[in-house]
Design a protein around this motif. Structure first.
Motif, PDB file in Angstrom:
ATOM      1  N   ILE A 223     -53.675 -58.008 -17.278  1.00 45.66           N
ATOM      2  CA  ILE A 223     -53.222 -58.949 -17.997  1.00 45.66           C
ATOM      3  C   ILE A 223     -53.328 -59.142 -19.477  1.00 45.66           C
ATOM      4  N   VAL A 224     -54.238 -58.662 -20.401  1.00 46.38           N
ATOM      5  CA  VAL A 224     -55.420 -59.110 -21.057  1.00 46.38           C
ATOM      6  C   VAL A 224     -54.405 -58.647 -21.941  1.00 46.38           C
ATOM      7  N   PHE A 225     -53.781 -56.835 -21.434  1.00 44.54           N
ATOM      8  CA  PHE A 225     -52.722 -56.691 -22.574  1.00 44.54           C
ATOM      9  C   PHE A 225     -51.553 -56.986 -22.400  1.00 44.54           C
ATOM     10  N   ALA A 226     -50.762 -57.876 -21.677  1.00 51.42           N
ATOM     11  CA  ALA A 226     -49.358 -58.712 -21.503  1.00 51.42           C
ATOM     12  C   ALA A 226     -49.441 -59.955 -22.375  1.00 51.42           C
ATOM     13  N   THR A 227     -51.350 -60.562 -22.070  1.00 52.57           N
ATOM     14  CA  THR A 227     -51.397 -61.735 -22.372  1.00 52.57           C
ATOM     15  C   THR A 227     -51.496 -61.302 -24.639  1.00 52.57           C
ATOM     16  N   CYS A 228     -51.769 -60.617 -24.999  1.00 49.50           N
ATOM     17  CA  CYS A 228     -51.464 -60.042 -26.413  1.00 49.50           C
ATOM     18  C   CYS A 228     -50.596 -59.080 -26.423  1.00 49.50           C
ATOM     19  N   GLY A 229     -49.648 -59.461 -26.049  1.00 47.00           N
ATOM     20  CA  GLY A 229     -48.190 -59.007 -26.368  1.00 47.00           C
ATOM     21  C   GLY A 229     -47.332 -57.737 -25.465  1.00 47.00           C
ATOM     22  N   VAL A 230     -48.413 -57.221 -25.184  1.00 49.98           N
ATOM     23  CA  VAL A 230     -47.489 -55.906 -25.496  1.00 49.98           C
ATOM     24  C   VAL A 230     -46.461 -55.753 -23.167  1.00 49.98           C
ATOM     25  N   ASN A 231     -45.859 -55.526 -23.883  1.00 50.22           N
ATOM     26  CA  ASN A 231     -44.957 -54.780 -22.352  1.00 50.22           C
ATOM     27  C   ASN A 231     -45.311 -54.265 -21.645  1.00 50.22           C
TER      28      ASN A 231
ATOM     29  N   VAL B 176     -48.152 -60.099  -6.806  1.00 48.01           N
ATOM     30  CA  VAL B 176     -48.573 -60.078  -8.197  1.00 48.01           C
ATOM     31  C   VAL B 176     -47.078 -60.376  -8.918  1.00 48.01           C
ATOM     32  N   ASN B 177     -45.831 -59.672  -8.368  1.00 48.30           N
ATOM     33  CA  ASN B 177     -44.495 -60.358  -9.162  1.00 48.30           C
ATOM     34  C   ASN B 177     -44.386 -61.709  -7.673  1.00 48.30           C
ATOM     35  N   ASP B 178     -45.238 -62.558  -7.883  1.00 44.98           N
ATOM     36  CA  ASP B 178     -44.833 -63.643  -7.408  1.00 44.98           C
ATOM     37  C   ASP B 178     -46.037 -64.113  -7.724  1.00 44.98           C
ATOM     38  N   GLY B 179     -46.561 -63.633  -9.001  1.00 40.37           N
ATOM     39  CA  GLY B 179     -47.423 -64.704  -9.549  1.00 40.37           C
ATOM     40  C   GLY B 179     -48.951 -65.197  -9.146  1.00 40.37           C
ATOM     41  N   ARG B 180     -49.231 -64.325  -8.116  1.00 40.53           N
ATOM     42  CA  ARG B 180     -50.628 -64.426  -7.140  1.00 40.53           C
ATOM     43  C   ARG B 180     -51.105 -63.391  -7.368  1.00 40.53           C
ATOM     44  N   MET B 181     -52.577 -63.596  -7.177  1.00 36.81           N
ATOM     45  CA  MET B 181     -53.638 -62.401  -7.251  1.00 36.81           C
ATOM     46  C   MET B 181     -53.568 -62.009  -6.188  1.00 36.81           C
ATOM     47  N   PRO B 182     -53.974 -60.790  -5.583  1.00 33.91           N
ATOM     48  CA  PRO B 182     -54.200 -60.278  -4.541  1.00 33.91           C
ATOM     49  C   PRO B 182     -55.665 -60.245  -3.956  1.00 33.91           C
TER      50      PRO B 182
ATOM     51  N   LYS C 109     -61.263 -65.704 -10.781  1.00 35.13           N
ATOM     52  CA  LYS C 109     -61.902 -66.427 -11.673  1.00 35.13           C
ATOM     53  C   LYS C 109     -60.604 -66.775 -12.408  1.00 35.13           C
ATOM     54  N   SER C 110     -60.187 -67.746 -12.584  1.00 37.96           N
ATOM     55  CA  SER C 110     -58.805 -68.324 -13.450  1.00 37.96           C
ATOM     56  C   SER C 110     -58.098 -66.560 -13.872  1.00 37.96           C
ATOM     57  N   ALA C 111     -57.687 -65.896 -13.209  1.00 37.86           N
ATOM     58  CA  ALA C 111     -56.599 -64.978 -13.654  1.00 37.86           C
ATOM     59  C   ALA C 111     -55.604 -64.871 -12.912  1.00 37.86           C
ATOM     60  N   GLU C 112     -55.214 -66.141 -11.977  1.00 34.47           N
ATOM     61  CA  GLU C 112     -53.753 -66.295 -11.746  1.00 34.47           C
ATOM     62  C   GLU C 112     -52.778 -67.112 -12.847  1.00 34.47           C
ATOM     63  N   GLU C 113     -53.446 -68.329 -13.251  1.00 34.54           N
ATOM     64  CA  GLU C 113     -53.016 -69.125 -14.335  1.00 34.54           C
ATOM     65  C   GLU C 113     -52.461 -67.999 -15.281  1.00 34.54           C
ATOM     66  N   SER C 114     -53.557 -67.091 -15.556  1.00 35.42           N
ATOM     67  CA  SER C 114     -53.135 -66.214 -16.842  1.00 35.42           C
ATOM     68  C   SER C 114     -51.868 -64.994 -15.982  1.00 35.42           C
ATOM     69  N   LEU C 115     -52.158 -64.743 -14.939  1.00 36.18           N
ATOM     70  CA  LEU C 115     -50.599 -63.857 -14.364  1.00 36.18           C
ATOM     71  C   LEU C 115     -49.376 -64.877 -14.430  1.00 36.18           C
ATOM     72  N   ARG C 116     -49.795 -65.648 -13.628  1.00 37.64           N
ATOM     73  CA  ARG C 116     -48.011 -66.795 -13.854  1.00 37.64           C
ATOM     74  C   ARG C 116     -48.078 -66.487 -15.276  1.00 37.64           C
ATOM     75  N   SER C 117     -48.312 -66.858 -16.474  1.00 34.26           N
ATOM     76  CA  SER C 117     -47.925 -66.895 -17.589  1.00 34.26           C
ATOM     77  C   SER C 117     -47.262 -65.535 -18.338  1.00 34.26           C
ATOM     78  N   VAL C 118     -46.976 -64.566 -17.718  1.00 33.81           N
ATOM     79  CA  VAL C 118     -47.143 -62.802 -18.261  1.00 33.81           C
ATOM     80  C   VAL C 118     -46.116 -62.039 -17.397  1.00 33.81           C
ATOM     81  N   ILE C 119     -46.086 -62.598 -16.128  1.00 32.12           N
ATOM     82  CA  ILE C 119     -45.352 -62.219 -15.106  1.00 32.12           C
ATOM     83  C   ILE C 119     -44.071 -62.265 -15.039  1.00 32.12           C
ATOM     84  N   GLY C 120     -42.889 -61.302 -15.112  1.00 37.01           N
ATOM     85  CA  GLY C 120     -42.100 -61.271 -15.540  1.00 37.01           C
ATOM     86  C   GLY C 120     -41.639 -61.391 -16.833  1.00 37.01           C
ATOM     87  N   LYS C 121     -42.400 -61.391 -17.650  1.00 40.23           N
ATOM     88  CA  LYS C 121     -42.248 -61.533 -19.353  1.00 40.23           C
ATOM     89  C   LYS C 121     -42.819 -60.526 -19.696  1.00 40.23           C
TER      90      LYS C 121
END
Length: 92
Positions: free
Chosen positions: A22-30, A44-50, A54-66
């Motif tokens: 998530i951190v790498f993806a947020t920084c623009g890495v594929n 994960v591909n559904d945008g949910r944390m397994p 704390k606070s990770a699901e929002e970050s996941l949703r911002s990068v999943i599929g992108k």
């Protein structure tokens, strides 16, 4: 140092690999999260944390599929510019 075009995290849907991805993806890495647990991959591909992070699901949703995706298909390693292998910290 140039940013890799594609980073594969082996063991990527776990407690270490997923937040790292998530951190790498947020920084623009594929990022491709390579894992053997299809249930976690689907979550994960559904945008949910397994797991609770704390606070990770929002970050996941911002990068999943992108800039982030999860898969069990190890052919993703063929196109990787870099790969990181993480070790499991717990079972469950």
């Amino acid at each position: 140092m140039p940013t890799p075009k594609q980073l594969v995290i082996i063991g990527g849907c776990g407690h270490v690999g997923l937040p790292l991805g998530i951190v790498f993806a947020t920084c623009g890495v594929n990022v491709v999260l390579l894992d053997i647990d299809q249930r976690k991959i689907d979550i994960v591909n559904d945008g949910r944390m397994p797991f609770m992070e704390k606070s990770a699901e929002e970050s996941l949703r911002s990068v999943i599929g992108k800039s982030l995706m999860a898969t069990a298909d190890n052919s993703c390693l063929q196109n990787a510019d870099a790969a990181i292998a993480v070790l499991g910290t717990s079972r469950g």
